[in-house]
Design a protein around this motif. Structure first.
Motif, PDB file in Angstrom:
ATOM      1  N   LEU A 233       0.792  -1.226   0.000  1.00 41.97           N
ATOM      2  CA  LEU A 233       0.000   0.000   0.000  1.00 41.97           C
ATOM      3  C   LEU A 233       0.828   1.281   0.000  1.00 41.97           C
ATOM      4  CD1 LEU A 233      -2.738  -1.075   2.575  1.00 41.97           C
ATOM      5  CD2 LEU A 233      -2.925  -1.089   0.079  1.00 41.97           C
ATOM      6  N   GLU A 234       1.938   1.294   0.712  1.00 41.44           N
ATOM      7  CA  GLU A 234       2.688   2.539   0.860  1.00 41.44           C
ATOM      8  C   GLU A 234       3.197   3.111  -0.473  1.00 41.44           C
ATOM      9  OE1 GLU A 234       4.209   2.148   5.495  1.00 41.44           O
ATOM     10  OE2 GLU A 234       5.658   1.837   3.849  1.00 41.44           O
ATOM     11  N   PRO A 235       3.733   2.291  -1.390  1.00 38.27           N
ATOM     12  CA  PRO A 235       4.163   2.872  -2.665  1.00 38.27           C
ATOM     13  C   PRO A 235       3.007   3.430  -3.491  1.00 38.27           C
ATOM     14  CG  PRO A 235       5.162   0.707  -2.321  1.00 38.27           C
ATOM     15  CD  PRO A 235       4.091   0.870  -1.286  1.00 38.27           C
ATOM     16  N   ILE A 236       1.811   2.880  -3.308  1.00 40.59           N
ATOM     17  CA  ILE A 236       0.646   3.307  -4.090  1.00 40.59           C
ATOM     18  C   ILE A 236       0.046   4.593  -3.537  1.00 40.59           C
ATOM     19  CG2 ILE A 236      -1.717   2.671  -4.726  1.00 40.59           C
ATOM     20  CD1 ILE A 236      -0.683  -0.247  -4.829  1.00 40.59           C
ATOM     21  N   TYR A 237      -0.095   4.653  -2.205  1.00 45.66           N
ATOM     22  CA  TYR A 237      -0.709   5.824  -1.585  1.00 45.66           C
ATOM     23  C   TYR A 237       0.313   6.918  -1.269  1.00 45.66           C
ATOM     24  CZ  TYR A 237      -5.138   3.335  -1.159  1.00 45.66           C
ATOM     25  OH  TYR A 237      -6.307   2.676  -1.435  1.00 45.66           O
ATOM     26  N   GLY A 238       1.590   6.550  -1.229  1.00 46.75           N
ATOM     27  CA  GLY A 238       2.634   7.536  -1.002  1.00 46.75           C
ATOM     28  C   GLY A 238       2.726   8.057   0.405  1.00 46.75           C
ATOM     29  N   ILE A 239       2.232   7.294   1.378  1.00 47.35           N
ATOM     30  CA  ILE A 239       2.295   7.690   2.791  1.00 47.35           C
ATOM     31  C   ILE A 239       2.643   6.468   3.628  1.00 47.35           C
ATOM     32  CG2 ILE A 239       0.631   9.590   2.585  1.00 47.35           C
ATOM     33  CD1 ILE A 239      -1.489   7.664   3.735  1.00 47.35           C
ATOM     34  N   PRO A 240       3.173   6.663   4.833  1.00 48.05           N
ATOM     35  CA  PRO A 240       3.390   5.519   5.726  1.00 48.05           C
ATOM     36  C   PRO A 240       2.059   4.979   6.239  1.00 48.05           C
ATOM     37  CG  PRO A 240       3.979   7.564   6.834  1.00 48.05           C
ATOM     38  CD  PRO A 240       3.693   7.925   5.404  1.00 48.05           C
ATOM     39  N   ILE A 241       1.925   3.674   6.274  1.00 46.30           N
ATOM     40  CA  ILE A 241       0.663   3.020   6.630  1.00 46.30           C
ATOM     41  C   ILE A 241       0.934   1.921   7.647  1.00 46.30           C
ATOM     42  CG2 ILE A 241      -1.173   1.503   5.744  1.00 46.30           C
ATOM     43  CD1 ILE A 241      -1.045   3.104   3.129  1.00 46.30           C
ATOM     44  N   SER A 247      -8.544  -7.232  17.926  1.00 49.92           N
ATOM     45  CA  SER A 247      -9.579  -8.223  18.256  1.00 49.92           C
ATOM     46  C   SER A 247      -9.890  -9.128  17.066  1.00 49.92           C
ATOM     47  CB  SER A 247     -10.863  -7.528  18.734  1.00 49.92           C
ATOM     48  OG  SER A 247     -10.605  -6.753  19.886  1.00 49.92           O
ATOM     49  N   GLY A 248      -8.843  -9.516  16.346  1.00 54.66           N
ATOM     50  CA  GLY A 248      -9.013 -10.435  15.231  1.00 54.66           C
ATOM     51  C   GLY A 248      -9.419  -9.791  13.929  1.00 54.66           C
ATOM     52  N   GLN A 249      -9.539  -8.443  13.888  1.00 56.73           N
ATOM     53  CA  GLN A 249      -9.919  -7.745  12.672  1.00 56.73           C
ATOM     54  C   GLN A 249      -8.778  -6.858  12.190  1.00 56.73           C
ATOM     55  OE1 GLN A 249     -13.739  -5.872  12.622  1.00 56.73           O
ATOM     56  NE2 GLN A 249     -14.743  -7.530  13.727  1.00 56.73           N
ATOM     57  N   THR A 250      -8.648  -6.742  10.885  1.00 56.90           N
ATOM     58  CA  THR A 250      -7.589  -5.937  10.284  1.00 56.90           C
ATOM     59  C   THR A 250      -7.984  -4.463  10.271  1.00 56.90           C
ATOM     60  OG1 THR A 250      -6.880  -7.768   8.877  1.00 56.90           O
ATOM     61  CG2 THR A 250      -6.227  -5.554   8.194  1.00 56.90           C
ATOM     62  N   VAL A 251      -7.101  -3.636  10.789  1.00 59.07           N
ATOM     63  CA  VAL A 251      -7.308  -2.184  10.793  1.00 59.07           C
ATOM     64  C   VAL A 251      -6.162  -1.553  10.027  1.00 59.07           C
ATOM     65  CG1 VAL A 251      -7.456  -0.094  12.201  1.00 59.07           C
ATOM     66  CG2 VAL A 251      -8.528  -2.223  12.989  1.00 59.07           C
ATOM     67  N   VAL A 252      -6.515  -0.759   9.006  1.00 62.26           N
ATOM     68  CA  VAL A 252      -5.517  -0.092   8.170  1.00 62.26           C
ATOM     69  C   VAL A 252      -5.621   1.406   8.423  1.00 62.26           C
ATOM     70  CG1 VAL A 252      -4.637   0.236   5.834  1.00 62.26           C
ATOM     71  CG2 VAL A 252      -5.813  -1.893   6.439  1.00 62.26           C
ATOM     72  N   THR A 253      -4.500   2.031   8.774  1.00 60.03           N
ATOM     73  CA  THR A 253      -4.537   3.445   9.118  1.00 60.03           C
ATOM     74  C   THR A 253      -3.272   4.151   8.645  1.00 60.03           C
ATOM     75  OG1 THR A 253      -4.763   5.023  10.967  1.00 60.03           O
ATOM     76  CG2 THR A 253      -3.534   3.003  11.408  1.00 60.03           C
ATOM     77  N   PRO A 254      -3.395   5.408   8.215  1.00 60.42           N
ATOM     78  CA  PRO A 254      -2.188   6.173   7.887  1.00 60.42           C
ATOM     79  C   PRO A 254      -1.423   6.517   9.154  1.00 60.42           C
ATOM     80  CG  PRO A 254      -4.113   7.577   7.726  1.00 60.42           C
ATOM     81  CD  PRO A 254      -4.625   6.192   7.962  1.00 60.42           C
ATOM     82  N   LEU A 255      -0.123   6.610   9.041  1.00 65.92           N
ATOM     83  CA  LEU A 255       0.714   7.005  10.167  1.00 65.92           C
ATOM     84  C   LEU A 255       1.012   8.496  10.076  1.00 65.92           C
ATOM     85  CD1 LEU A 255       3.284   4.073  10.397  1.00 65.92           C
ATOM     86  CD2 LEU A 255       1.454   4.586  12.003  1.00 65.92           C
ATOM     87  N   PHE A 256       0.849   9.168  11.186  1.00 63.80           N
ATOM     88  CA  PHE A 256       1.149  10.592  11.253  1.00 63.80           C
ATOM     89  C   PHE A 256       2.422  10.792  12.063  1.00 63.80           C
ATOM     90  CE2 PHE A 256      -3.368  10.193  10.577  1.00 63.80           C
ATOM     91  CZ  PHE A 256      -3.634  11.155   9.622  1.00 63.80           C
ATOM     92  N   GLN A 257       3.340  11.546  11.518  1.00 64.55           N
ATOM     93  CA  GLN A 257       4.585  11.815  12.220  1.00 64.55           C
ATOM     94  C   GLN A 257       4.313  12.827  13.322  1.00 64.55           C
ATOM     95  OE1 GLN A 257       7.310  10.167  11.629  1.00 64.55           O
ATOM     96  NE2 GLN A 257       6.542   9.091   9.828  1.00 64.55           N
ATOM     97  N   SER A 258       4.510  12.401  14.560  1.00 63.04           N
ATOM     98  CA  SER A 258       4.294  13.319  15.674  1.00 63.04           C
ATOM     99  C   SER A 258       5.490  14.247  15.800  1.00 63.04           C
ATOM    100  CB  SER A 258       4.093  12.548  16.979  1.00 63.04           C
ATOM    101  OG  SER A 258       5.219  11.740  17.255  1.00 63.04           O
ATOM    102  N   GLN A 259       5.213  15.509  15.988  1.00 66.29           N
ATOM    103  CA  GLN A 259       6.255  16.510  16.128  1.00 66.29           C
ATOM    104  C   GLN A 259       6.485  16.804  17.598  1.00 66.29           C
ATOM    105  OE1 GLN A 259       8.021  17.683  13.592  1.00 66.29           O
ATOM    106  NE2 GLN A 259       6.837  16.416  12.177  1.00 66.29           N
ATOM    107  N   PRO A 260       7.736  16.846  18.038  1.00 66.55           N
ATOM    108  CA  PRO A 260       8.000  17.157  19.445  1.00 66.55           C
ATOM    109  C   PRO A 260       7.570  18.580  19.765  1.00 66.55           C
ATOM    110  CG  PRO A 260      10.026  17.190  18.165  1.00 66.55           C
ATOM    111  CD  PRO A 260       8.956  16.627  17.268  1.00 66.55           C
TER     112      PRO A 260
END
Length: 276
Positions: A233-241, A247-260
Motif C-alpha cells: 500500500l505505501e508505494p501506491i498511496y505515497g504515505i506511511p501506513i 480483536s481479530g480484525q484488520t485495521v488499516v490506518t495512515p501514520l502521522f509523524q508526531s512533532q515534538p
C-alpha cells in the motif's frame, strides 16, 4: 462469471483503464480499492454496461454486457452508482418497488420490499418522498432499491451480481455495518459482489478478495492478508501506513509523524518578567 477481458477506457486523451483483465465469481465479495483517479468507478461502469470500453469487453455468463438488453441486464446485475439521485419525488417504498421485476408475484414483491425497508432501517420513511430525506437516508433508500433488484433477480432464478460504488461514504457506523452485512449475505446467497471502498479497514472486514487499482491497472490482487500490507500500500498511496490486528480484525490506518513540542525559546514566544 463476470469478466473484464482486456478492458481499456479513454476519456478525451486520457487512458483511465489500461488493458485490464479480471474475473469475478459468484459467491464471493471482491473489494476494489485504490487512490482517487485510479479507475475504480470507471471499472464498475464498464462491467455494468453503463459505458462501452475503448478496447476489450465485459462478459457476463458468456454474453457481452453491452449487447444485452436493459431488461436482461436488470435481472442479472444490480448497480448502485457513487452519487444516486436525491431529487426523487416519490416515496421510498415506491422507489424500492420500481426495482422489482414485474414477473415477481405481488406477494413476493411485497416481501422483498419489506425486507429491503427493514435491512436499511427505512420502515419509518417508507411513505416519505426520497427528496425530503437527509443525504444518508436517501443513500440508504437507493441501497434498499439496489438490493431489492438483486433479490428479485434471485427469485426469478439468477443470483446475479451486486455492483456498488462507495456505498458507505455518507453513512454512520451502524448503517455502514448494515451495508457490509447485506453484501456478505448476498455473497452467501450465491451472488457475486463487487464493492468499491476507500476505507481499507471496511474492505478488510467485508472482502474475500481485494483488488488494488493504481493508474488504471491492477497493482495487487489477492486475499486480505496478502494485499493489505504496508509493503503493497505505501508505494501506491505515497504515505506511511500501519496494518494492525485489533480483536481479530484488520485495521488499516495512515501514520502521522508526531512533532515534538517546541519550547517557548524555539517559538520566539519569550516574555520577560518585567513585561508581564
Amino acid at each position: 462469471m463476470l469478466e473484464a477481458q482486456g478492458i481499456s477506457v479513454r476519456y478525451a486523451d486520457k487512458t483511465v483503464l489500461n488493458d485490464l483483465h479480471l474475473g469475478l465469481p459468484r459467491g464471493a465479495v471482491t473489494a476494489i480499492v485504490g487512490p482517487n483517479g485510479a479507475g475504480k468507478s470507471t471499472l464498475l461502469a464498464a462491467l455494468s454496461g453503463a459505458i462501452r470500453p475503448f478496447k476489450g469487453k465485459a462478459i457476463l455468463d458468456g454474453r457481452e454486457v453491452t449487447g444485452m438488453s436493459p431488461a436482461d441486464l436488470a435481472k442479472q446485475r444490480a448497480v448502485l452508482e457513487q452519487s444516486p439521485a436525491r431529487d426523487v419525488p416519490f416515496p421510498v417504498a415506491d422507489l424500492i418497488g420500481l426495482a422489482i421485476d414485474r414477473n415477481v408475484p405481488p406477494a413476493h414483491a411485497a416481501e422483498i420490499t419489506a425486507r429491503a425497508l427493514t435491512a436499511f432501517d427505512l420502515i419509518e420513511h417508507a411513505k416519505a418522498p426520497v427528496s425530503r430525506l437527509s443525504g444518508g437516508e436517501a443513500h440508504r433508500a437507493h441501497l434498499a432499491r439496489t438490493m431489492a433488484q438483486l433479490w428479485a433477480g434471485a427469485h426469478l432464478g439468477s443470483p446475479g451480481y451486486l455492483l456498488i460504488d462507495e456505498p458507505t461514504a455518507s453513512l454512520d457506523m451502524a448503517h455502514q455495518r448494515a451495508v457490509l452485512t447485506a453484501a456478505r449475505d448476498a455473497a452467501k446467497e450465491g451472488s457475486g459482489v463487487l464493492i468499491i471502498l476507500h476505507d481499507l479497514t471496511l474492505a478488510a472486514a467485508v472482502a474475500d478478495r481485494v483488488i488494488v487499482l493504481h493508474q488504471g491497472r491492477i497493482a495487487a490482487d489477492g486475499a486480505v492478508p496478502d494485499v493489505l500490507t504496508p509493503a503493497v500500500l505505501e508505494p501506491i498511496y505515497g504515505i506511511p501506513i500501519a496494518v494492525l490486528n485489533v480483536s481479530g480484525q484488520t485495521v488499516v490506518t495512515p501514520l502521522f509523524q508526531s512533532q515534538p513540542s517546541k519550547t517557548p525559546e524555539e517559538t520566539g514566544d519569550v516574555r520577560s518578567h518585567e513585561s508581564v
